[in-house]
Design a protein around this motif. Sequence first.
Motif, PDB file in Angstrom:
ATOM      1  N   SER A   1       0.851  -1.191   0.000  1.00  0.00           N
ATOM      2  CA  SER A   1       0.000   0.000   0.000  1.00  0.00           C
ATOM      3  C   SER A   1       0.885   1.239   0.000  1.00  0.00           C
ATOM      4  CB  SER A   1      -0.913  -0.009   1.226  1.00  0.00           C
ATOM      5  OG  SER A   1      -1.779   1.097   1.213  1.00  0.00           O
ATOM      6  N   VAL A   2       0.562   2.198  -0.873  1.00  0.00           N
ATOM      7  CA  VAL A   2       1.369   3.408  -1.033  1.00  0.00           C
ATOM      8  C   VAL A   2       0.441   4.613  -1.109  1.00  0.00           C
ATOM      9  CG1 VAL A   2       3.140   4.575  -2.396  1.00  0.00           C
ATOM     10  CG2 VAL A   2       3.045   2.072  -2.372  1.00  0.00           C
ATOM     11  N   ASP A   3       0.752   5.665  -0.354  1.00  0.00           N
ATOM     12  CA  ASP A   3       0.089   6.963  -0.485  1.00  0.00           C
ATOM     13  C   ASP A   3       1.070   7.924  -1.146  1.00  0.00           C
ATOM     14  OD1 ASP A   3      -2.059   5.894   0.781  1.00  0.00           O
ATOM     15  OD2 ASP A   3      -1.895   7.072   2.619  1.00  0.00           O
TER      16      ASP A   3
ATOM     17  N   LEU B   1       5.668   7.672  -9.018  1.00  0.00           N
ATOM     18  CA  LEU B   1       5.199   8.099  -7.704  1.00  0.00           C
ATOM     19  C   LEU B   1       6.046   9.269  -7.221  1.00  0.00           C
ATOM     20  CD1 LEU B   1       4.853   4.590  -6.009  1.00  0.00           C
ATOM     21  CD2 LEU B   1       3.134   5.861  -7.306  1.00  0.00           C
ATOM     22  N   SER B   2       5.387  10.289  -6.685  1.00  0.00           N
ATOM     23  CA  SER B   2       6.104  11.435  -6.126  1.00  0.00           C
ATOM     24  C   SER B   2       5.456  11.825  -4.804  1.00  0.00           C
ATOM     25  CB  SER B   2       6.076  12.620  -7.095  1.00  0.00           C
ATOM     26  OG  SER B   2       4.742  13.052  -7.335  1.00  0.00           O
ATOM     27  N   ASP B   3       6.214  12.559  -3.995  1.00  0.00           N
ATOM     28  CA  ASP B   3       5.737  13.004  -2.674  1.00  0.00           C
ATOM     29  C   ASP B   3       5.132  11.835  -1.893  1.00  0.00           C
ATOM     30  OD1 ASP B   3       6.480  15.571  -3.351  1.00  0.00           O
ATOM     31  OD2 ASP B   3       4.484  16.104  -4.088  1.00  0.00           O
ATOM     32  N   VAL B   4       5.870  10.741  -1.823  1.00  0.00           N
ATOM     33  CA  VAL B   4       5.375   9.543  -1.138  1.00  0.00           C
ATOM     34  C   VAL B   4       5.272   9.820   0.355  1.00  0.00           C
ATOM     35  CG1 VAL B   4       5.821   7.126  -0.630  1.00  0.00           C
ATOM     36  CG2 VAL B   4       6.358   8.043  -2.898  1.00  0.00           C
ATOM     37  N   GLU B   5       4.086   9.587   0.910  1.00  0.00           N
ATOM     38  CA  GLU B   5       3.850   9.815   2.333  1.00  0.00           C
ATOM     39  C   GLU B   5       3.935   8.543   3.156  1.00  0.00           C
ATOM     40  OE1 GLU B   5       0.021  11.612   2.609  1.00  0.00           O
ATOM     41  OE2 GLU B   5       0.648  13.501   1.693  1.00  0.00           O
ATOM     42  N   TRP B   6       3.623   7.433   2.546  1.00  0.00           N
ATOM     43  CA  TRP B   6       3.483   6.201   3.321  1.00  0.00           C
ATOM     44  C   TRP B   6       3.636   4.998   2.416  1.00  0.00           C
ATOM     45  CZ3 TRP B   6      -1.345   3.072   4.358  1.00  0.00           C
ATOM     46  CH2 TRP B   6      -1.176   2.194   5.433  1.00  0.00           C
ATOM     47  N   ILE B   7       4.417   4.019   2.847  1.00  0.00           N
ATOM     48  CA  ILE B   7       4.517   2.727   2.174  1.00  0.00           C
ATOM     49  C   ILE B   7       4.346   1.648   3.240  1.00  0.00           C
ATOM     50  CG2 ILE B   7       5.981   1.125   0.891  1.00  0.00           C
ATOM     51  CD1 ILE B   7       7.380   3.428  -0.376  1.00  0.00           C
TER      52      ILE B   7
ATOM     53  N   THR C   1      10.668   3.485  -3.332  1.00  0.00           N
ATOM     54  CA  THR C   1       9.459   3.340  -4.145  1.00  0.00           C
ATOM     55  C   THR C   1       9.700   2.481  -5.379  1.00  0.00           C
ATOM     56  OG1 THR C   1       9.958   5.337  -5.438  1.00  0.00           O
ATOM     57  CG2 THR C   1       8.657   5.603  -3.409  1.00  0.00           C
ATOM     58  N   GLY C   2      10.944   2.050  -5.586  1.00  0.00           N
ATOM     59  CA  GLY C   2      11.277   1.301  -6.791  1.00  0.00           C
ATOM     60  C   GLY C   2      10.430   0.071  -7.007  1.00  0.00           C
ATOM     61  N   PRO C   3      10.318  -0.852  -6.025  1.00  0.00           N
ATOM     62  CA  PRO C   3       9.499  -2.054  -6.238  1.00  0.00           C
ATOM     63  C   PRO C   3       8.043  -1.735  -6.546  1.00  0.00           C
ATOM     64  CG  PRO C   3      10.928  -2.324  -4.320  1.00  0.00           C
ATOM     65  CD  PRO C   3      11.040  -0.893  -4.735  1.00  0.00           C
TER      66      PRO C   3
END
Length: 517
Positions: free
Chosen positions: A228-230, A299-305, A282-284
């Motif tokens: 899960s990614v935000d 994906l940019s400005d990633v808040e949560w993985i 965020t690569g995978p």
Amino acid sequence: MGGPSQGSARRRRGRRPRVRRWRAERRARERSWRRKDSLPIVSSSFLPDAVRVAVVGGGPVGLLLAAELSSRGVDCVVLERDAGVPRVSRALVLHSRTLEFFDMRGIADYFLADGHPYRHYPLGTTGSEAPFSGLDSPFPYALALPQHRTHHLLEKHALESGATLARGVEVTDMRGDDEGVELSVRHAGAQRRIRAAYVAGCDGAHSTVRRLAGISAHRTVHPYDVLSVDARIDAGPPQPWSHWGRDGMVLLLPFGDGRWRLVLYPHRQCTTGSAPGAADDTGPAEELLRRITGRDLTLSDVEWISHYRCEHRHATRYRHHRVVLAGDAAHVHPPTGGQGLNTGIADAMSLGWRLAAAATDPAHDRLLDTYAEERRRSACRVMRLTGAMLHFNATPAPWGHALRVAGLGVARLPPVRRRLAAALAGLPGSGASTGTRVRSGARAPDLPLLPTPSSPHHRLFEALRTGHHVRLLPARGIPVPQAPTPTLPLLAVQTAESVRTDAYRQAHVVRPDGHFL
């Protein structure tokens, strides 16, 4: 003579700056409530020695339950272990039935002002979405709202209802007897004891209350990886969509402000080792997203993985003497369909009026047994739905892909799409809007009412804001047979002339949580 003295005039002039400061501070507080980036963190060094209900867990479920109790005059305290509110938005979607619950308490508009509406739920391909637009509800959509905003609004509602919220308080022990429960808590490095007539465990999947009460829980961990990614992503119009591929499935849910939540179900081994909340590699996720969709999405400005495995966890019972469970303390299931928070909100609505009645009069204690039975059945239905959706999304075997192809073909049929949309929205088994009878425990629709001098309400949900049971009388004639009469406060209303179905030619009683008695 007879006029105010000079001294009193000076005193009034001296008070004016203080009044102006107080008003300015109040306006600033009101503005801060409306700001999306402002979270109230209420810390209380005052802990009562005795209280009628102790709510353990200050998440959305515990806060709504506290508001239900306090609005009925039951003194309660919310004990929350964490000192602040996490900014991570685990739950994102509020479904139609949850918005109906909020409307029954007059707070729905606050959520609608902040949320982003979803017209459908995606099932994997174009044309197979479950449409919310046809729902029999004042809210024919789902609402995207980050959990910390939901938490913020429910905290405000609880405090305005009179609840006490104490943060940084950890429950360490619990002992019960015939008269109540004694909690041992740690607060600011010191041990305290709180005596409560009842304890409500709303403290999450790893519930301390559940463990201390000796209630076991069945747990099943599914062999599927979920990522899960935000993040911000250029993914098209801000409506949910999803896509299948040989390498997996991706569900994309917009926040409505350029951010998206991506839920990826890889059908091969997931290589990322990111812990929940870590916005690092965020690569995978990007590689898997490209393989599934065939699009070069960045994906940019990633808040949560978060990389995790889904599980089911279900308490063997929801009540043990004077301890009751609600929300994730009672049931945990996969996030498929966005059901977790919504099921917990339904728990709080169902438990609130019952627990308030039991805490006020011991004769109503049996209502807690009906809560436990009713909500356990409901949670089992939700678990079957979310489990089926998880297996459908995540099964990597070749037969799983064949099943998805066949299932998506069936999902294009309008009756299947409508039924699935109602189930996701929490509206299955609605009241008899067109039938000839009403089932006890069924959802009551928002019927139009005929305003009277004793009841000026225009809608059923408005009448339910009183917090009482509502007796629905037909627009014409004498209701036969007579509806059951509860021993709790009752408000009589009359349905409007436009309500002409056979079911409402009889009198019915609607519970404070919007279900028929």
